[in-house]
Design an enzyme around this catalytic site. Structure first.
Site, PDB file in Angstrom:
ATOM      1  N   LYS A  38      21.696   6.922  12.307  1.00 60.18           N
ATOM      2  CA  LYS A  38      20.343   7.969  11.800  1.00 60.18           C
ATOM      3  C   LYS A  38      19.822   7.578  12.998  1.00 60.18           C
ATOM      4  O   LYS A  38      19.263   7.224  13.652  1.00 60.18           O
ATOM      5  CB  LYS A  38      19.108   6.719  10.660  1.00 60.18           C
ATOM      6  CG  LYS A  38      18.820   7.812  10.276  1.00 60.18           C
ATOM      7  CD  LYS A  38      17.739   7.046   8.925  1.00 60.18           C
ATOM      8  CE  LYS A  38      16.792   5.544   9.275  1.00 60.18           C
ATOM      9  NZ  LYS A  38      16.333   4.804   8.224  1.00 60.18           N
ATOM     10  N   VAL A  41      -6.142   3.858  -0.882  1.00 60.60           N
ATOM     11  CA  VAL A  41      -7.433   3.667  -0.803  1.00 60.60           C
ATOM     12  C   VAL A  41      -8.160   5.405  -1.016  1.00 60.60           C
ATOM     13  O   VAL A  41      -9.540   5.014  -1.121  1.00 60.60           O
ATOM     14  CB  VAL A  41      -7.641   3.510   0.980  1.00 60.60           C
ATOM     15  CG1 VAL A  41      -7.124   1.982   1.563  1.00 60.60           C
ATOM     16  CG2 VAL A  41      -6.998   4.537   1.529  1.00 60.60           C
TER      17      VAL A  41
END
Length: 332
Positions: A69, A162
């Protein structure tokens, strides 16, 4: 030479989350049994363009999976409207060494990473788990959610970010995708305390450098998946949780002891030691170690990822693609 080319939409048509969880299960058992070759990834800096190219090769002979990959990190890509972490998977024919498949490595990463949390949740969480808390709403979040919904009958998912508006948007979008199939209520939480209240399963998939929740408020018997942190200064899970958990499992001991702050920081502070890690999930799969032993035990799974997951999952996707008449093939 024939090469199968698989884009994200092709992969989604032929390979389910259930398929990915099975592939990850095979991959981790192979890894823990030592039946694979997974070299350290090669990192090439491209200073001229403020980028990095990472090459992650792997070979699992028992399932004939061979490949690499390539994942790049180019922060300025955001300015160009393209992914800042593009990835491509190259699968090779084990007998000839020729490339046999090129697939979307970004989606592959999301799929196999979500699946590994699903696998850990299936093996370690209470069977009667109903409430799931998800921290983080980035690119990895959707498959993390799908994986848990796949292995447990969840009634409520509480999403925390957040930025509350992101949690709201994600919850709405995921409700549209998963509501009919899973009959689940997905809602945003305004605080981390609200998110983990009564949560049976918690998954954190952020790049936070400070803990995203307080372990002192965890429900007895809950299971936690730590997914996002991958460097020594990232710490999603607090020391209290790591030090007081009944059992801690990892995907690879090598990765867990050298990469995430979740494990490294408590060790550096003298509050935790490597021998307190229960073991690799692959050894639980093969029956060499024991998992959850009671309904009040808190369990933790920390994943840092490994090329073994990429090559095995990619091989299983490729095998299904060969049976599917809609695949794209190029001649070289």
């Amino acid at each position: 030479m024939n090469i199968v080319v698989l884009k994200q939409e092709d992969m989604k048509k032929i390979f389910t989350m259930e398929d990915a969880i099975i592939a990850d299960k095979i991959a981790l058992e192979i890894y823990s049994n030592g039946d694979c070759t997974i070299p350290l990834r090669t990192n090439l800096e491209v200073l001229k363009n403020n980028g990095e190219a990472l090459f992650m090769p792997g070979y699992a002979p028992s399932v004939n999976a061979l490949g690499v990959k390539i994942a790049s990190i180019y922060p300025k890509n955001i300015e160009k409207g393209i992914p800042s972490v593009p990835a491509t998977m190259l699968l090779l024919n084990e007998e000839t060494g020729e490339i046999c498949c090129i697939m979307d490595g970004t989606y592959l990463t999301r799929l196999r990473t979500g699946a590994i949390s699903g696998l850990a949740t299936d093996l370690l969480s209470r069977k009667d788990s109903k409430v799931f808390a998800l921290f983080g709403t980035g690119g990895q979040a959707e498959t993390q959610l799908e994986a848990v919904l796949t292995v447990r009958k969840i009634n409520i998912v509480k999403v925390f970010d957040v930025i509350f508006e992101r949690a709201e948007s994600f919850a709405l979008r995921m409700s549209e995708i998963f509501l009919k199939k899973y009959d689940v209520k997905i809602i945003p939480s305004k605080s981390s305390e609200e998110a983990i209240f009564d949560a049976d399963i918690i998954t954190s998939v952020t790049t936070s450098k400070k803990p995203v929740f307080n372990g002192k408020f965890l429900k007895k018997g809950c299971h936690i998946n730590g997914v996002g942190s991958f460097t020594k200064d990232m710490q999603e899970i607090d020391e209290y949780t790591i030090c007081h958990a009944g059992k801690i499992f990892v995907d690879t001991l090598d990765g867990a002891l050298n990469e995430p702050g979740d494990i490294i920081i408590p060790i550096q502070n003298g509050n935790f030691s490597a021998d307190r890690i229960t073991g690799e999930l692959g050894n639980l799969i093969s029956g060499k170690i024991q998992g959850r032993t009671n309904d009040e035990e808190i369990t933790v799974f920390k994943t840092t990822g490994s090329a073994i997951l990429d090559v095995v999952c990619a091989k299983k996707i490729y095998e299904k693609a060969l049976k599917n008449s809609d695949r794209n093939i190029i001649e070289v």
